[in-house]
Design a protein around this motif. Sequence first.
Motif, short mmCIF file in Angstrom:
data_model
loop_
_atom_site.label_atom_id
_atom_site.label_comp_id
_atom_site.label_asym_id
_atom_site.label_seq_id
_atom_site.Cartn_x
_atom_site.Cartn_y
_atom_site.Cartn_z
N MET A 54 0.95 -1.13 -0.12
CA MET A 54 0.02 0.19 0.03
C MET A 54 0.95 1.24 -0.14
O MET A 54 1.73 1.30 0.91
N THR A 55 0.80 2.11 -0.89
CA THR A 55 1.40 3.42 -1.01
C THR A 55 0.80 4.66 -0.41
O THR A 55 -0.42 4.76 -0.65
N TYR A 56 1.60 5.26 0.53
CA TYR A 56 1.08 6.56 1.23
C TYR A 56 1.89 7.70 0.70
O TYR A 56 2.83 7.57 0.07
N LYS A 57 1.06 8.67 0.67
CA LYS A 57 1.57 10.10 0.49
C LYS A 57 1.65 10.88 1.46
O LYS A 57 0.59 10.77 2.10
N LYS A 58 2.43 11.82 1.54
CA LYS A 58 2.12 12.86 2.82
C LYS A 58 1.51 14.06 2.39
O LYS A 58 1.71 14.74 1.28
N GLU A 59 0.57 14.48 3.04
CA GLU A 59 -0.27 15.43 2.82
C GLU A 59 -0.24 16.67 3.90
O GLU A 59 -0.11 16.12 5.22
N LYS A 60 -0.51 17.95 3.69
CA LYS A 60 -0.52 19.05 4.67
C LYS A 60 -1.84 19.25 4.63
O LYS A 60 -2.47 19.89 3.59
N VAL A 61 -2.69 19.33 5.70
CA VAL A 61 -3.98 19.20 5.73
C VAL A 61 -4.59 20.39 7.00
O VAL A 61 -3.93 20.33 7.91
N LEU A 62 -5.37 21.31 6.44
CA LEU A 62 -5.87 22.30 7.57
C LEU A 62 -7.32 21.87 7.99
O LEU A 62 -8.30 21.44 6.95
N ILE A 63 -7.27 21.42 9.21
CA ILE A 63 -8.64 20.74 9.77
C ILE A 63 -9.84 21.83 9.86
O ILE A 63 -9.65 22.71 10.41
N THR A 64 -10.86 21.42 9.14
CA THR A 64 -12.03 22.32 9.27
C THR A 64 -13.30 21.61 9.90
O THR A 64 -14.17 22.51 10.19
N ALA A 65 -13.33 20.45 10.01
CA ALA A 65 -14.43 19.76 10.61
C ALA A 65 -14.24 18.44 11.27
O ALA A 65 -13.14 17.67 10.62
N LYS A 66 -14.71 18.16 12.13
CA LYS A 66 -14.80 16.58 12.85
C LYS A 66 -16.32 16.41 13.31
O LYS A 66 -16.86 17.23 13.89
#
Length: 259
Positions: free
Chosen positions: A1-13
Amino acid sequence: MTYKKEKVLITAKTYPHPSKSHMELVCTAGVREDGSFIRLYPIDYRYMPYWKWYKKYQWIEVEVTKNEKDHRKESYRPKLESIKPLTEPLSTKRNWEERKKYVLAKGTHTIEELCDHQSKDNTSLGIVRPKEITGLTIEACAAEWKGQWEDLLKQERLFGPDQKPLEKIPFKFSYTFNCDDTRCNGHKMMIEDWDLGQLYRSMKDKYLDPNTAAQKVKQKYYDAMCAPDVDTHLFVGTVLAHGTWVILGVFWPKKVITQ
């Protein structure tokens, strides 16, 4: 399984829900630096180490792979051990200017437009700027989880952490609103926001009465967050099993008065 790195601004939970295959499920949505939406699912948020806990409008770094069991376009499976909060939550100064830069980078849509995109490419996240929010309805529902979920929460686990208590919110809270779209006949949409559930719980502990707590939620989520001087936007997303749209959170800076 291939993963990639992401930068994410959390907006909702979303408020946690029991799960058979995970300790519990919390759906997390956010935006990348270009404003494109991403969903991180599944996450058993309360069972992660505390230093990995993230807040709304906080940037995180995470390794993800496309979730093959989830056909929704924006859904990615996160590698939980890779989650790394990067900054303090973005400021609300200058009328939420820093947050708007990313949250509104791709503009807003109507529910009707999102449904069009959903049918074409499985779009499942968006931000809606209602023409008018006409009310917030409160409907009583079961005070306990369904039998299968209640049994699950009571189970003792031989391996892994003990199950944490998970309070069921005995009300459904929904916005009624209209979109600025000629096809709109009005919408009633349930609010799944984590913050709403937490507000209800804190108000119930304070006033020792569920109905009073529900009214306190309405005072915040309708009287304050949908006030005439507030530019209310709704983070919306679809439910995997049914494809129906629900409200994941609210974006509510003050309206900009232009001369």
